[in-house]
Design an enzyme around this catalytic site. Structure first.
Site: not given
Ligand code: PCA
Length: 205
Positions: A79, A142, A166
């Site tokens: 991410e 998250c 993730h």
């Protein structure tokens, strides 16, 4: 010897397991160059950030790798961005629903990951793991944790770098969900080991 804090989440949304924690708890505790600290994080807005920031303040890690489940994704997602917004249709594990709510009132709109996402993706791909940069960690717990931890590090001027990964469902989670991608636990664990190796070779002691 550097310390790397790696976190995984409790199961949520009716699942019996969360691949993030199943993988994190199987990580090798120590490598030649790094001490790996593992931490289970509640899947709640109220307690996720504090659980991780308490561990950061106690352990003073050089790097923090937060890991979560992204059901439906096929690869390891590194991410790049955390945004200051909670907005999900599903409640967290405490039954809390948050829609269009800022994580930090008057906080910056977003933070960029502090780990080099492209370097991690390149390291994973060259080692044979399917991986990609992602520019959305969603707007559920998250992203909430990712934003909160980055905000803590920045506002406390800590010498730690943090990022978020993730991971897909495990094969047993997609039984009865035709067409939904999954990844074996062995592959996820090995992928996280690879990320730790990339960080270890690039993180200041
Ligand atoms: N995944 C959720 C929260 C916990 C987890 O493992 C998310 O993507 O927000």
């Amino acid at each position: 010897m550097i310390t790397i804090l790696v976190t995984g989440f409790e199961p949520f949304g009716g699942e019996a397991i969360n691949p993030s924690w199943e993988a994190v708890r199987r990580l090798n505790g120590n490598t030649a160059d790094a001490r790996i600290e593992r931490l289970l994080v509640p899947t709640t807005y109220a307690d996720s950030i504090g659980t991780v920031t308490e561990a950061i303040d106690r352990l003073r890690p050089s790097a923090v790798v937060m890991v979560g489940q992204a059901g439906g994704r096929a690869e390891l997602s590194i991410e790049g961005l955390a945004v200051n917004c909670d907005d999900a249709q599903a409640p967290d594990n405490a039954g809390v629903l948050r829609e269009d709510a800022p994580i930090v009132v008057q906080g910056p709109a977003a933070y960029l990951a502090m780990l080099s996402v492209k370097q991690i993706v390149a390291g994973l791909c060259s080692a044979g793991f399917p991986a990609a940069v992602s520019n959305t960690a969603g707007l559920f717990v998250c992203n909430h944790l990712f934003y909160g931890v980055l905000h803590h590090i920045v506002t406390h001027n800590l010498d730690a770098r943090a990022g978020f990964v993730h991971v897909p469902y495990l094969p047993e989670q997609v039984v009865g969900k035709p067409g939904t991608p999954s990844m074996s636990l062995e592959t996820i664990v090995a992928g996280l080991d690879c990320i730790v190796a990339v960080l270890t070779s690039n993180t200041r002691p």
